[in-house]
Design an enzyme around this catalytic site. Structure first.
Site, PDB file in Angstrom:
ATOM      1  N   GLU A  40      47.741  39.250  51.587  1.00  0.00           N
ATOM      2  CA  GLU A  40      46.791  38.405  52.324  1.00  0.00           C
ATOM      3  C   GLU A  40      47.437  38.068  53.504  1.00  0.00           C
ATOM      4  OE1 GLU A  40      43.967  34.469  51.455  1.00  0.00           O
ATOM      5  OE2 GLU A  40      45.108  35.163  50.016  1.00  0.00           O
ATOM      6  N   ARG A  44      49.551  31.358  58.899  1.00  0.00           N
ATOM      7  CA  ARG A  44      50.572  30.756  59.382  1.00  0.00           C
ATOM      8  C   ARG A  44      50.987  31.743  60.517  1.00  0.00           C
ATOM      9  NH1 ARG A  44      54.997  30.302  54.979  1.00  0.00           N
ATOM     10  NH2 ARG A  44      56.304  29.612  56.833  1.00  0.00           N
ATOM     11  N   ARG A 135      33.905  41.027  36.974  1.00  0.00           N
ATOM     12  CA  ARG A 135      33.273  40.293  38.142  1.00  0.00           C
ATOM     13  C   ARG A 135      31.818  40.858  38.492  1.00  0.00           C
ATOM     14  NH1 ARG A 135      35.515  35.318  38.465  1.00  0.00           N
ATOM     15  NH2 ARG A 135      37.700  35.852  37.909  1.00  0.00           N
TER      16      ARG A 135
END
Length: 194
Positions: A40, A44, A135
């Site tokens: 991901e 930062r 899902r």
């Protein structure tokens, strides 16, 4: 093979998706770990303005279930305004903290769960089949269903293409395996160029 519960051959085929979705959707999907690798983008390390997913239709809480949703709920004009202004305030505060020299790893704490994130998700066909079997169900969260439905469609298209021999060249096969699964269109110029 799958119709006869022969799943092991599907552990050899690999797929990779580049997905962009709200954090609250990503956190549902990252729970699927076996046979999958997740990479991901981190706030930062990026400096572009965060995109926020705007909820257009609010769903109600179901009466007889702990999860899922039922029907729609209309927000008052005041509630809609409060929602919109809260999202703007989060973005503005995040940028202000960065401008003050606050470390991005701390400044990101003020960003909402509706912030868009993106990741590369790689894994076996078998692992993605498990994700989709869970899902894509009607009781899964709608936004998570949307991502899983696209994974399901793209995986089927790739498999059908391979089965029919449409993808003959290796270059075409690599390109097909890196299909983008961008769920939501972004407003930022950085993402429009993709």
């Amino acid at each position: 093979l799958a119709q006869h519960d022969h799943w092991s051959p599907f552990g050899h085929a690999s797929l990779q998706f580049h997905i962009k979705a709200p954090v609250f959707v990503a956190r549902q999907l990252v729970k699927h770990q076996v046979g999958l690798v997740w990479n991901e983008v981190s706030r930062r390390y990026v400096s572009y303005k965060p995109d926020l997913y705007a909820i257009k239709e609010w769903r109600g809480k179901p009466k007889d279930s702990k999860q899922g949703s039922a029907g729609t709920v209309d927000l008052s004009e005041d509630d809609e305004l409060m929602y919109a202004s809260t999202m703007i305030a989060c973005e503005e505060l995040y940028q202000r903290l960065l401008d003050l020299g606050i470390a991005p790893e701390q400044a990101r704490a003020v960003l909402p769960q509706s912030m868009m994130t993106e990741w590369y998700w790689s894994g076996t066909l078998y692992a993605f089949a498990r994700v989709c079997n869970l899902r894509c169900k009607p009781d899964a969260q709608k936004e998570t269903q949307m991502v899983a439905d696209q994974i399901d469609v793209l995986a089927k298209e790739l498999l059908e293409a391979q089965e029919l021999g449409i993808l003959g060249a290796q270059a075409e096969l690599r390109e097909a395996q890196e299909l983008n699964c961008l769920l939501y269109t972004s407003q930022s110029p950085r993402h429009r160029q993709k």
